[in-house]
Write a protein that holds these residues in place. Structure first.
Motif, PDB file in Angstrom:
ATOM      1  N   LYS A 149       0.820  -1.220   0.000  1.00  0.00           N
ATOM      2  CA  LYS A 149       0.000   0.000   0.000  1.00  0.00           C
ATOM      3  C   LYS A 149       0.855   1.272   0.000  1.00  0.00           C
ATOM      4  CE  LYS A 149      -4.138  -1.903   0.707  1.00  0.00           C
ATOM      5  NZ  LYS A 149      -5.103  -1.852  -0.361  1.00  0.00           N
ATOM      6  N   LEU A 159      -5.672   4.338   4.442  1.00  0.00           N
ATOM      7  CA  LEU A 159      -6.164   2.986   4.690  1.00  0.00           C
ATOM      8  C   LEU A 159      -7.627   3.027   5.092  1.00  0.00           C
ATOM      9  CD1 LEU A 159      -4.759   0.178   4.788  1.00  0.00           C
ATOM     10  CD2 LEU A 159      -4.401   0.566   7.204  1.00  0.00           C
ATOM     11  N   SER A 160      -8.452   2.324   4.332  1.00  0.00           N
ATOM     12  CA  SER A 160      -9.850   2.194   4.733  1.00  0.00           C
ATOM     13  C   SER A 160      -9.941   1.107   5.801  1.00  0.00           C
ATOM     14  CB  SER A 160     -10.719   1.822   3.530  1.00  0.00           C
ATOM     15  OG  SER A 160     -10.479   0.479   3.151  1.00  0.00           O
ATOM     16  N   ASP A 163      -9.591  -2.221   4.151  1.00  0.00           N
ATOM     17  CA  ASP A 163      -8.191  -2.478   3.796  1.00  0.00           C
ATOM     18  C   ASP A 163      -7.416  -2.965   5.019  1.00  0.00           C
ATOM     19  OD1 ASP A 163      -8.418  -1.781   1.116  1.00  0.00           O
ATOM     20  OD2 ASP A 163      -7.655   0.269   1.421  1.00  0.00           O
ATOM     21  N   ASN A 166      -8.398  -6.508   5.772  1.00  0.00           N
ATOM     22  CA  ASN A 166      -7.767  -7.415   4.796  1.00  0.00           C
ATOM     23  C   ASN A 166      -6.309  -7.649   5.137  1.00  0.00           C
ATOM     24  OD1 ASN A 166      -9.752  -8.259   2.925  1.00  0.00           O
ATOM     25  ND2 ASN A 166      -9.762  -6.219   2.010  1.00  0.00           N
TER      26      ASN A 166
END
Length: 170
Positions: A149, A159-160, A163, A166
């Motif tokens: 990332k 960063l969501s 995300d 994950n």
């Protein structure tokens, strides 16, 4: 025959635990392989994590070349661990863990490494080789996910929440 560039001992070790001769070993077979060597007391969790590190096709198993790569990592982690387990007690403390992960190339704060040791061994604050490897696999996996990332290599990523989840579950 032994594939070119592979240690015959590793090949024989792999073949000895590949009981169904599938060319693949799963976590249970990996545990047996490690126990038949000089590695004792590896948890199912650590075997699954180690397999997931090298399982290219996400089958839950590893083949001979992947086992060879895994063996190199285990050897590196074990050598680092043993270097800091000076009294051969089978455990290392927070300070030693911090030094060991630094030697492996991670620059982590003593506060963070203290948290990792606490999560691994809340009562004793001393971690075993198995716990050391589990912690290092998790650190390595999260580091690789973060690097993917961090395209600009700034050490910061947008960063969501998904995300983040994950990265944590990969």
């Amino acid at each position: 025959g032994v594939p070119p560039g592979m240690d015959p001992n590793i090949v024989n070790w792999f073949r000895a635990v590949d009981q169904d001769r599938s060319g693949q070993i799963n976590a249970m077979e990996l545990s047996r392989a490690l126990q038949s060597g000089s590695y004792k007391n590896f948890s199912e969790e650590s075997c699954n994590l180690m397999i997931s590190m090298f399982d290219q096709d996400r089958s839950g198993t590893i083949n001979l070349p992947e086992f060879g790569q895994l063996f190199q990592f285990i050897s590196q982690w074990t050598a680092s661990y043993r270097q800091f387990d000076k009294d051969n007690s089978g455990t290392i403390d927070e300070r030693e863990f911090n030094q060991a992960v630094a030697q492996l190339g991670y620059r982590l704060s003593p506060q963070f490494t203290g948290l990792v040791v606490y999560k691994c061994a809340p009562q004793t604050r001393r971690i075993t080789l198995d716990q050391f490897i589990v912690a290092n696999v998790r650190i390595r996996n999260l580091t690789e996910a973060f690097k993917a990332k961090d395209r600009e290599m700034k050490g910061v990523v947008p960063l969501s929440y998904e995300d983040f989840l994950n990265m944590a579950f990969q």
